[in-house]
Motif scaffolding. Structure first.
Motif, PDB file in Angstrom:
ATOM      1  N   LEU A  97      23.015 -50.895 -24.529  1.00 19.94           N
ATOM      2  CA  LEU A  97      23.902 -50.758 -25.676  1.00 19.94           C
ATOM      3  C   LEU A  97      23.441 -49.621 -26.592  1.00 19.94           C
ATOM      4  N   GLN A  98      22.119 -49.605 -26.854  1.00 18.47           N
ATOM      5  CA  GLN A  98      21.586 -48.559 -27.719  1.00 18.47           C
ATOM      6  C   GLN A  98      21.747 -47.167 -27.099  1.00 18.47           C
ATOM      7  N   GLU A  99      21.421 -47.061 -25.808  1.00 17.54           N
ATOM      8  CA  GLU A  99      21.509 -45.761 -25.138  1.00 17.54           C
ATOM      9  C   GLU A  99      22.959 -45.307 -24.998  1.00 17.54           C
ATOM     10  N   THR A 100      23.832 -46.266 -24.677  1.00 20.10           N
ATOM     11  CA  THR A 100      25.258 -45.927 -24.552  1.00 20.10           C
ATOM     12  C   THR A 100      25.811 -45.482 -25.892  1.00 20.10           C
ATOM     13  N   SER A 101      25.424 -46.229 -26.925  1.00 21.45           N
ATOM     14  CA  SER A 101      25.885 -45.888 -28.266  1.00 21.45           C
ATOM     15  C   SER A 101      25.383 -44.512 -28.681  1.00 21.45           C
ATOM     16  N   ARG A 102      24.080 -44.262 -28.402  1.00 24.54           N
ATOM     17  CA  ARG A 102      23.507 -42.979 -28.797  1.00 24.54           C
ATOM     18  C   ARG A 102      24.060 -41.826 -27.964  1.00 24.54           C
ATOM     19  N   SER A 103      24.053 -42.001 -26.636  1.00 22.63           N
ATOM     20  CA  SER A 103      24.511 -40.923 -25.748  1.00 22.63           C
ATOM     21  C   SER A 103      26.010 -40.686 -25.873  1.00 22.63           C
ATOM     22  N   GLY A 104      26.768 -41.787 -26.000  1.00 22.83           N
ATOM     23  CA  GLY A 104      28.220 -41.652 -26.084  1.00 22.83           C
ATOM     24  C   GLY A 104      28.727 -41.439 -27.492  1.00 22.83           C
ATOM     25  N   LYS A 105      27.791 -41.370 -28.452  1.00 21.79           N
ATOM     26  CA  LYS A 105      28.157 -41.197 -29.867  1.00 21.79           C
ATOM     27  C   LYS A 105      29.167 -42.272 -30.296  1.00 21.79           C
ATOM     28  N   ILE A 106      28.829 -43.503 -29.939  1.00 21.89           N
ATOM     29  CA  ILE A 106      29.707 -44.642 -30.241  1.00 21.89           C
ATOM     30  C   ILE A 106      29.051 -45.492 -31.329  1.00 21.89           C
ATOM     31  N   GLY A 107      29.654 -45.513 -32.479  1.00 22.55           N
ATOM     32  CA  GLY A 107      29.161 -46.321 -33.578  1.00 22.55           C
ATOM     33  C   GLY A 107      30.117 -47.459 -33.890  1.00 22.55           C
ATOM     34  N   ASN A 108      29.678 -48.368 -34.744  1.00 23.55           N
ATOM     35  CA  ASN A 108      30.562 -49.472 -35.118  1.00 23.55           C
ATOM     36  C   ASN A 108      30.313 -49.840 -36.576  1.00 23.55           C
ATOM     37  N   TRP A 109      31.340 -50.392 -37.154  1.00 25.11           N
ATOM     38  CA  TRP A 109      31.199 -50.917 -38.515  1.00 25.11           C
ATOM     39  C   TRP A 109      31.998 -52.194 -38.651  1.00 25.11           C
ATOM     40  N   GLU A 110      31.544 -53.029 -39.583  1.00 23.88           N
ATOM     41  CA  GLU A 110      32.183 -54.336 -39.757  1.00 23.88           C
ATOM     42  C   GLU A 110      32.530 -54.542 -41.233  1.00 23.88           C
ATOM     43  N   TYR A 111      33.781 -54.910 -41.443  1.00 27.02           N
ATOM     44  CA  TYR A 111      34.235 -55.221 -42.805  1.00 27.02           C
ATOM     45  C   TYR A 111      34.254 -56.741 -42.967  1.00 27.02           C
ATOM     46  N   ILE A 112      33.506 -57.256 -43.962  1.00 25.93           N
ATOM     47  CA  ILE A 112      33.457 -58.698 -44.245  1.00 25.93           C
ATOM     48  C   ILE A 112      34.251 -58.945 -45.522  1.00 25.93           C
ATOM     49  N   LYS A 113      35.384 -59.582 -45.372  1.00 25.20           N
ATOM     50  CA  LYS A 113      36.311 -59.734 -46.496  1.00 25.20           C
ATOM     51  C   LYS A 113      35.729 -60.583 -47.631  1.00 25.20           C
TER      52      LYS A 113
END
Length: 616
Positions: A135-151
């Motif tokens: 997950l970390q390598e895929t995220s880093r290599s693929g430039k894939i980030g995520n964010w979460e909005y908590i209402k």
């Protein structure tokens, strides 16, 4: 804490313990063991008691030995993992926990071992580590980030890769509004706003390709995928995955630009280009290829084979050539190919076929390149014809020069000799006879010069134009002019040419040619046999053929055929002929791009074939 000595009841009690446990003395021998422990390692209870632990476990680790010795000294070591391989070579992972074994006086007399099968746990931890790493390598290599909005908290949690995409540091406080503000004003910002709103209202996921402007002012392309989540049926927030696809988009744009450039180039080069797959289906064709195959657009030709486009014979010829290239995996370059069109016309192509190979070296198709050289072949043929004509003209010129030199030299010598005689002759009557001979020689010289002038005129006149004439009308005009000659010799002329047949010629040359051959047919008739002349027309390739047959004296073609159309060549004892007629005829018809030949037999007659080339 268990103490020694143990009683028999204690031994029974230990064997029935629900946990795998064993008692080891300071000699590393097993004193007591729970049945659960012996079963864990596939031992029988009787074969482990009083057995050295190092003999039971041949690959017992140094850490375990060290931990046991610490227990012998009354210390409490940390647990460790041991790998156990059973007789079937199956590996199992066990966690060994150690405690000192005391006697009734509190002296350490051994160690208590408790084991636990942790194979599943280790496997789960390993899988978890793998997944986290991937997950970390895929995220880093693929430039894939995520964010979460908590209402409930009105907060946004963004991962480091997401912050890196926005080019913000870890202290930058994120919220839903400033995330939306990173999207480019206009279409992109409106789209992300509507996607978020729609997902909360309709409980739907979304995915959009949009542009953002980072904190440092850089324009980036991102792929944004979002999904709302709910708790007890109420909207609780968003989970959004954001991938930086700027490099991909730029490469895609560059690729499209290159494809457009290449397509523009291929479509505008004056040659036919196509690509076929291994099933001989066309997967690319430029405009020239489309026009040649009779199609308007790519969709009309893509997926079709030659058998869908051409007649079976033509398609099979192309298929055989394709197969040869694919099987041999060798290019076929600059092969001349004749193509027959549906209307019966022919085109000549210079074709090349090059096999296409994939990364593994296997054939994936072929590239075909065809260049129409029909006009080039036509020009080549014309050039050969012109070269042939030039060669013949040079020969004629040399021959003509020899003839002129010979004839004029003969006349000059005759004049010189007669003038010598005249200057020395005293007899007036003889002088008068010499003068008469001089006049005759002068007349002969003038006739010779006139004939030579006619020949030069035919060879040099380039301004005379062809015209369409009615063959019958022109022939009858010639017959009318020689009617007296025909009547005197009781000649019969049969013209089998239908009315309304036209020919493209120089009218004066045509009339001269017909006149010359007809008069020859009458002059060289057989004694006591009335001449019969037949005229007919035929079409041979690009020529209109006029055939003139007679029943005259004929000519020995084996002996004289090669000089039949030569200058000053005569074959019969007829003093009225000079041997120029057929020479002039040949020059006139060749000047119009045509040709002439003859067949003849002595005492049978002659046939002259006149071929008029109406295109030149």
């Amino acid at each position: 804490m268990l103490r020694s000595p143990l009683k028999a009841n204690d031994n029974i009690l230990i064997r029935q313990l629900p946990t795998p446990i064993a008692f080891i003395n300071k000699d590393f021998k097993v004193v007591f063991a729970a049945d659960k422990w012996t079963q864990e390692f596939n031992f029988n209870h009787g074969e482990v008691i009083d057995k050295n632990l190092r003999d039971l476990f041949e690959k017992l680790g140094d850490t375990t030995i060290k931990s046991l010795r610490e227990c012998f000294r009354g210390q409490q070591p940390q647990p460790n993992i041991e790998v156990y391989t059973d007789p079937t070579f199956k590996e199992s992972y066990f966690e060994w926990s150690f405690s000192p074994w005391y006697d009734e006086h509190g002296n350490a007399i051994g160690a208590i071992i408790q084991t636990e099968d942790v194979g599943q746990r280790i496997k789960s931890d390993l899988e978890k580590d793998k997944l986290e790493f991937l997950l970390q390598e895929t995220s880093r290599s693929g430039k894939i980030g995520n964010w979460e909005y908590i209402k409930t908290q009105e907060t946004v949690i963004g991962c480091p890769v997401f912050r890196n995409i926005l080019e913000i540091d870890e202290h930058f406080e994120l919220n839903l509004n400033n995330i939306i503000d990173f999207f480019k004003s206009g279409y992109d910002r409106n789209t992300i706003s509507m996607a978020i709103f729609s997902s909360t209202e309709n409980k739907t996921s979304w995915k959009e390709k949009l542009q953002i402007i980072t904190a440092k002012g850089n324009l980036k392309w991102v792929m944004v995928s979002g999904k709302p989540f709910y708790k007890s049926g109420k909207y609780a927030g968003l989970i959004v995955v954001t991938q930086d696809i700027t490099d991909f988009v730029h490469k895609e744009q560059k690729t499209k630009a290159n494809e457009h450039l290449l397509r523009t180039l291929i479509n505008n080069i004056p040659i036919q280009v196509h690509i076929k797959d291994t099933k001989f289906r066309k997967i690319l064709a430029n405009k020239s290829e489309l026009q040649f195959c009779g199609f308007q657009s790519d969709t009309d030709i893509i997926g079709k084979t030659d058998f869908d486009i051409f007649d079976k014979e033509t398609a099979q010829k192309y298929r055989d050539h394709d197969l040869e290239v694919m099987i041999s995996q060798t290019p076929s370059l600059n092969t001349e190919l004749i193509h027959k069109h549906a209307d019966g016309s022919f085109s000549t192509f210079l074709t090349s076929k090059i096999p296409l190979k994939g990364e593994n070296g296997e054939i994936t198709g072929l590239v075909g390149i065809n260049m129409d050289i029909t006009d080039l072949k036509k020009k080549e043929k014309e050039l050969k014809t012109l070269n042939h004509v030039t060669t013949q003209q040079n020969k004629k010129l040399i021959n003509f020069a020899h003839i002129v030199s010979h004839n004029l030299r003969s006349h000059s010598a005759n004049f010189s000799m007669l003038l010598d005689f005249l200057t020395t002759e005293e007899d007036e009557e003889e002088k008068a006879r010499i003068m008469k001979m001089l006049r005759e020689s002068s007349d002969n010289l003038m006739e010779t010069l006139h004939n030579l002038n006619d020949i030069v005129t035919i060879s040099s006149e380039q301004t005379l134009l062809k015209k369409k004439i009615n063959i019958n009308e022109k022939i009858h005009s010639v017959l009318k002019n020689i009617s007296t000659l025909l009547d005197q010799n009781k000649a019969t002329v049969v013209c089998e040419i239908p009315d309304g047949v036209f020919i493209n010629v120089i009218p004066s040359y045509f009339e001269s040619i017909i006149l010359s051959i007809l008069t020859n047919a009458v002059r060289f008739k057989k004694p006591e046999i009335d001449p019969v002349i037949k005229i007919s027309v035929n079409y041979v390739q690009n020529y209109t053929q006029i055939k003139i047959e007679d029943n005259g004296l004929g000519i020995d073609m084996k002996k004289n055929g090669h000089k039949l159309f030569g200058m000053y060549k005569t074959f019969h004892n007829n003093t009225s002929t000079k041997g120029l007629g057929l020479f002039i005829v040949k020059n006139q018809i060749e000047a119009m791009g045509g040709k002439i030949n003859a067949q003849s037999q002595i005492d049978v007659g002659s046939t002259f074939n006149l071929y008029f080339n109406e295109e030149h």
